[in-house]
Motif scaffolding. Structure first.
Motif, PDB file in Angstrom:
ATOM      1  N   GLY A  56       0.825  -1.322  -0.134  1.00  0.00           N
ATOM      2  CA  GLY A  56      -0.067   0.028   0.131  1.00  0.00           C
ATOM      3  C   GLY A  56       0.707   1.290  -0.033  1.00  0.00           C
ATOM      4  N   ARG A  89      -1.141   2.691 -20.041  1.00  0.00           N
ATOM      5  CA  ARG A  89       0.176   2.702 -20.515  1.00  0.00           C
ATOM      6  C   ARG A  89       0.818   1.647 -20.575  1.00  0.00           C
ATOM      7  NH1 ARG A  89       2.686   7.366 -17.316  1.00  0.00           N
ATOM      8  NH2 ARG A  89       0.853   7.716 -16.141  1.00  0.00           N
TER       9      ARG A  89
ATOM     10  N   TYR B 343      13.827   1.428 -10.752  1.00  0.00           N
ATOM     11  CA  TYR B 343      12.822   0.233 -11.296  1.00  0.00           C
ATOM     12  C   TYR B 343      13.414  -0.622 -12.530  1.00  0.00           C
ATOM     13  CZ  TYR B 343       8.281  -1.815 -11.739  1.00  0.00           C
ATOM     14  OH  TYR B 343       7.239  -2.730 -11.679  1.00  0.00           O
ATOM     15  N   THR B 373       8.976   1.956 -14.366  1.00  0.00           N
ATOM     16  CA  THR B 373       8.028   2.703 -13.653  1.00  0.00           C
ATOM     17  C   THR B 373       8.627   3.692 -12.992  1.00  0.00           C
ATOM     18  OG1 THR B 373       6.238   1.175 -13.845  1.00  0.00           O
ATOM     19  CG2 THR B 373       5.961   2.957 -12.466  1.00  0.00           C
ATOM     20  N   TYR B 375       7.991   7.500 -10.814  1.00  0.00           N
ATOM     21  CA  TYR B 375       7.174   8.540 -10.304  1.00  0.00           C
ATOM     22  C   TYR B 375       8.046   9.664  -9.866  1.00  0.00           C
ATOM     23  CZ  TYR B 375       2.907   5.633 -10.017  1.00  0.00           C
ATOM     24  OH  TYR B 375       2.158   4.784 -10.447  1.00  0.00           O
ATOM     25  N   SER B 385       4.213  10.417 -13.807  1.00  0.00           N
ATOM     26  CA  SER B 385       4.821   9.103 -13.819  1.00  0.00           C
ATOM     27  C   SER B 385       5.353   9.134 -15.407  1.00  0.00           C
ATOM     28  CB  SER B 385       4.093   7.875 -13.618  1.00  0.00           C
ATOM     29  OG  SER B 385       2.924   8.009 -14.426  1.00  0.00           O
ATOM     30  N   VAL B 386       6.453   8.341 -15.491  1.00  0.00           N
ATOM     31  CA  VAL B 386       6.719   7.645 -16.831  1.00  0.00           C
ATOM     32  C   VAL B 386       6.732   6.092 -16.730  1.00  0.00           C
ATOM     33  CG1 VAL B 386       9.365   7.984 -16.752  1.00  0.00           C
ATOM     34  CG2 VAL B 386       8.017   7.833 -18.898  1.00  0.00           C
ATOM     35  N   ALA B 387       6.162   5.464 -17.672  1.00  0.00           N
ATOM     36  CA  ALA B 387       6.249   3.934 -17.616  1.00  0.00           C
ATOM     37  C   ALA B 387       6.470   3.494 -18.977  1.00  0.00           C
ATOM     38  CB  ALA B 387       5.039   3.409 -17.074  1.00  0.00           C
ATOM     39  N   LEU B 406       3.897   9.063 -20.809  1.00  0.00           N
ATOM     40  CA  LEU B 406       3.965   9.959 -19.499  1.00  0.00           C
ATOM     41  C   LEU B 406       2.689  10.200 -19.255  1.00  0.00           C
ATOM     42  CD1 LEU B 406       6.119  12.650 -21.451  1.00  0.00           C
ATOM     43  CD2 LEU B 406       6.648  11.406 -19.313  1.00  0.00           C
ATOM     44  N   THR B 407       2.528  10.639 -17.945  1.00  0.00           N
ATOM     45  CA  THR B 407       0.977  11.093 -17.471  1.00  0.00           C
ATOM     46  C   THR B 407       0.596  12.318 -18.546  1.00  0.00           C
ATOM     47  OG1 THR B 407       1.747  10.941 -15.175  1.00  0.00           O
ATOM     48  CG2 THR B 407      -0.119  12.485 -15.564  1.00  0.00           C
ATOM     49  N   SER B 418      -3.738  10.957  -7.232  1.00  0.00           N
ATOM     50  CA  SER B 418      -3.715   9.511  -7.069  1.00  0.00           C
ATOM     51  C   SER B 418      -2.256   9.136  -7.476  1.00  0.00           C
ATOM     52  CB  SER B 418      -4.570   8.721  -8.213  1.00  0.00           C
ATOM     53  OG  SER B 418      -5.977   9.070  -7.965  1.00  0.00           O
ATOM     54  N   GLU B 419      -1.656   9.825  -8.677  1.00  0.00           N
ATOM     55  CA  GLU B 419      -0.365   9.328  -8.710  1.00  0.00           C
ATOM     56  C   GLU B 419       0.464   9.532  -7.709  1.00  0.00           C
ATOM     57  OE1 GLU B 419       0.593   8.050 -12.612  1.00  0.00           O
ATOM     58  OE2 GLU B 419       0.543   9.977 -13.505  1.00  0.00           O
ATOM     59  N   THR B 421      -0.119   9.135  -4.535  1.00  0.00           N
ATOM     60  CA  THR B 421      -0.523   8.145  -3.643  1.00  0.00           C
ATOM     61  C   THR B 421       0.547   6.796  -4.116  1.00  0.00           C
ATOM     62  OG1 THR B 421      -2.515   9.192  -3.035  1.00  0.00           O
ATOM     63  CG2 THR B 421      -2.311   6.600  -2.295  1.00  0.00           C
ATOM     64  N   TYR B 422       0.263   6.586  -5.632  1.00  0.00           N
ATOM     65  CA  TYR B 422       0.797   5.611  -6.138  1.00  0.00           C
ATOM     66  C   TYR B 422       2.419   5.556  -5.826  1.00  0.00           C
ATOM     67  CZ  TYR B 422      -3.666   4.047  -7.934  1.00  0.00           C
ATOM     68  OH  TYR B 422      -5.098   3.352  -7.778  1.00  0.00           O
ATOM     69  N   HIS B 424       4.139   6.851  -3.422  1.00  0.00           N
ATOM     70  CA  HIS B 424       4.467   6.226  -2.182  1.00  0.00           C
ATOM     71  C   HIS B 424       4.338   4.727  -2.032  1.00  0.00           C
ATOM     72  CE1 HIS B 424       4.867  10.279  -0.576  1.00  0.00           C
ATOM     73  NE2 HIS B 424       3.774  10.842  -0.874  1.00  0.00           N
ATOM     74  N   SER B 425       3.305   4.249  -2.717  1.00  0.00           N
ATOM     75  CA  SER B 425       2.975   2.699  -2.744  1.00  0.00           C
ATOM     76  C   SER B 425       4.336   2.296  -3.528  1.00  0.00           C
ATOM     77  CB  SER B 425       1.634   2.553  -3.648  1.00  0.00           C
ATOM     78  OG  SER B 425       0.598   2.914  -2.799  1.00  0.00           O
ATOM     79  N   TRP B 426       4.538   2.571  -4.398  1.00  0.00           N
ATOM     80  CA  TRP B 426       5.671   2.164  -5.374  1.00  0.00           C
ATOM     81  C   TRP B 426       6.945   1.955  -4.498  1.00  0.00           C
ATOM     82  CZ3 TRP B 426      10.542   4.197  -6.179  1.00  0.00           C
ATOM     83  CH2 TRP B 426      11.501   3.891  -7.383  1.00  0.00           C
TER      84      TRP B 426
END
Lengths: 205, 436
Positions: A56, A89, B343, B373, B375, B385-387, B406-407, B418-419, B421-422, B424-426
């Motif tokens: 999370g 993506r 990553y 990935t 962020y 982000s870029v993925a 890219l975003t 959201s990105e 939050t993601y 931090h999850s990353w």
């Protein structure tokens, strides 16, 4: 007669489109295909956790989800039918065979319920709403995924919240039955009812 | 009935055969049947490789050699430490997790790798044999790119491009800086570790200034004309910190260098006077941050694994194209097509671990899969982000991007939040995947 013609036109157009697609694929650089499910899945771990078990706070756990659900989700991300921040993506990089392999791999993993905070005062009301509106498909308090539904119990709340928002805004498609029930619940309890549901799902650790 | 008996008796005899083979096999195993892997460097690449080797085949004897007892990640160091002030422990990771997976962790510094005798020598005086060696040395600086600024000078002016004490020092200097001061940053030329990093740092420092020292400035003297997530950063800087391209107004000022010019390349650094002279002029700062040009980490050169600044590798396995049975991963590798990101290092490590495990089992390297990935967080509720998903080109010449991007520049506030939050999850998930 007219119908037939239209069908034929569509078919021809579809065929032409298909051919163009193949021509483009030929122009694209040839890459080595046939990576195993494990090799493909290992690349997801950086965001979704090792074996799909997310720590999370936002990224959902994907280990232990239903195979058909994962396939549907990936296809939806790929086509854009399911909104996302980043998965659209990424999903475009996988063909049907690879999506299948990923789904087999992750559905074979154990789901790890999120260790997260929740508002304990909302759990009972959330449970009640769940039983009335959700339990029929998301059985056993949102644990059961036999109907190829998403896993609700123990999933990360920010993700559940984002998914509910996407469903309610119409951005993410849902079945007629689900739409009816979600709307009914919202009409009765408003956003607070969704907060209670989330507390209930988060409480199942 | 007869079938049943057949099967049972077959199992019994097979079991006996296995047991016999085990007894006979024992001495050769004890002598080392060729399953010793030594991983040099316990950063993102090395730690991932060690863990995933054990996951692939627990019978492989994996030794990780790393001088430091705690690894501080470069990623999120801008957000958690430099901008966020959460302290250095927020980006620190130990090696207990790897030990639990059965990895032998040795805290020592590798000084030599002899590809012919397959022996590793350390500063501590140890000599360690290997069957396969995975080298993940990270980066070293090309100090000649920053005349006047060298390793000794980095004791007072931070590069903070290897996280740890450097990161903490930079944060401390920012805290001690008076309001109205200038944070003067000189990002490196390409290619370098974490391409969006300097620009996220600029945003994070500006975020700290906005809150605590609103009269201060961030001035970037860039030897490049553009950079990673160029549009997204400029957009975020202008939305959050009043950035105007080509103008000195606003909290963040970026002076780039058009192609063919050398305007903002460093000519000389005056460490005592806290100024940087470029082809364009001289700028003074209150807190300086100079990130020199980069090359593969020291051991890669000592072991003869480099060609130019980086280490050429077989992109299917990450085996060195110079020395057999030595694999190079992470920022030091010339991983054509993949960025020098955490990553990517994590992804490369998994490909290399699978290839090494296959090679020790006498099998061909499996078909690889790679993802990146990355962020960046420009401020509270503002992430992007870029993925990319990659496959190996059939001729092996390149790691080919097959999807990603890219975003979008028109992303809503909700998406940017959201990105974040993601992001931090990353961090939580990738560090657990590496060290947990």
């Amino acid at each position: 007669m007219v119908m037939k013609t239209i069908t034929r036109v569509l078919l021809v157009a579809g065929l032409a489109f298909g051919t163009t697609g193949i021509a483009n694929a030929k122009d694209a650089p040839k890459t080595l295909m046939g990576a195993s499910g494990q090799a493909l899945a290992d690349t997801c771990a950086g965001c979704h956790g090792t074996d799909g078990s997310s720590g999370g706070p936002g990224t959902p756990s994907i280990g232990g989800l239903s195979k058909a659900y994962i396939v549907d989700l990936m296809k939806g991300f790929k086509s854009g039918d399911i909104p996302s921040t980043i998965m659209g993506r990424i999903a475009k990089g996988y063909n049907a065979d690879e999506i299948g392999k990923l789904a087999v791999f992750f559905s074979g993993q154990k789901f790890a319920a999120a260790k997260q905070k929740f508002d304990a005062t909302k759990v009972a009301a959330g449970k009640k709403s769940h039983e009335k509106y959700c339990e029929k498909c998301h059985a056993d308090g949102g644990v059961n995924i036999e109907d190829d539904t998403g896993r609700l119990a123990g999933q990360w709340s920010p993700y559940v919240k984002e998914s509910i928002a996407a469903f309610m805004s119409g951005a993410r498609p849902m079945t007629r039955k689900m739409k009816k029930r979600m709307k009914k619940l919202h009409a009765k309890g408003g956003d607070a009812a969704f907060e209670e549901l989330m507390a209930y799902y988060a409480s199942q650790q | 009935m007869s079938k049943k008996i057949d099967r049972r008796s077959f199992i019994r005899s097979a079991g006996a055969a296995t047991a016999a083979a085990g007894v006979i096999g024992m001495p050769s195993l004890a002598l080392g049947a060729g399953k010793k892997v030594v991983v040099v460097g316990g950063g993102t690449g090395g730690a991932t490789a060690a863990k995933y080797l054990k996951r692939a085949d627990p019978s492989i004897e994996v030794t990780l050699i790393e001088p430091n007892k705690t690894y501080y990640t470069c990623y999120l160091s801008n957000v958690y430490v430099i901008g966020g002030g959460k302290g250095i422990d927020s980006i620190g990771h130990g090696y207990d997790g790897l030990k639990k997976h059965g990895v032998k962790v040795v805290h020592d510094y590798v000084t030599g790798i002899d590809a012919k005798t397959k022996k590793i020598t350390t500063k501590g005086g140890a000599t360690i044999d290997y069957d396969r060696c995975i080298v993940s040395p990270g980066i070293d600086f090309k100090w000649e790119s920053t005349p006047g600024y060298d390793e000794a000078a980095s004791g007072t002016i931070a590069h903070a491009w290897k996280a740890g004490a450097q990161t903490a020092m930079l944060r401390k200097q920012l805290e001690e800086m008076k309001d109205g001061g200038t944070f003067l940053m000189a990002p490196p030329p390409n290619p370098f570790r974490c391409p969006p990093g300097p620009y996220e740092r600029a945003a994070q420092v500006a975020g700290y200034f906005k809150k605590h020292k609103p009269k201060s400035k961030v001035l970037i003297l860039d030897p490049k004309g553009k950079f990673s997530k160029f549009g997204l950063f400029k957009q975020a800087w202008s939305k959050l910190y009043g950035f105007k391209e080509g103008s000195d107004d606003g909290m963040i000022v970026w002076r780039g260098t058009p192609k063919g010019s050398d305007d903002n390349k460093i000519v000389k650094v005056d460490v005592a006077g806290k100024s940087i002279e470029t082809g364009f002029g001289s700028e003074k700062g209150d807190v300086l941050n100079i990130i020199p040009a980069q090359k593969a980490g020291k051991i890669a050169f000592a072991a003869g694994l480099t060609k130019g600044d980086w280490c050429p590798v077989n992109l299917r396995t990450f085996e060195s194209t110079i020395h057999k049975d030595i694999y190079v991963i992470g920022d030091a590798a010339a991983a054509k097509g993949l960025p020098k990101s955490g990553y990517a290092a994590n992804s490369e490590a998994k490909v290399a671990a699978a290839a090494v495990a296959a090679s020790l089992a006498g099998k061909d390297a499996p078909v690889p899969a790679y993802v990146n990935t990355c962020y960046s967080i420009a401020g509270p509720g503002y992430g992007f982000s870029v993925a990319a998903v990659y496959r190996l080109k059939e001729d092996g010449s390149k790691v080919q991007k097959v999807s990603g991007g890219l975003t979008p520049s028109n992303a809503s506030k909700g998406v940017l939040a959201s990105e974040e939050t993601y992001a931090h999850s990353w961090y939580k998930n990738i560090t657990n995947d590496i060290f947990g």
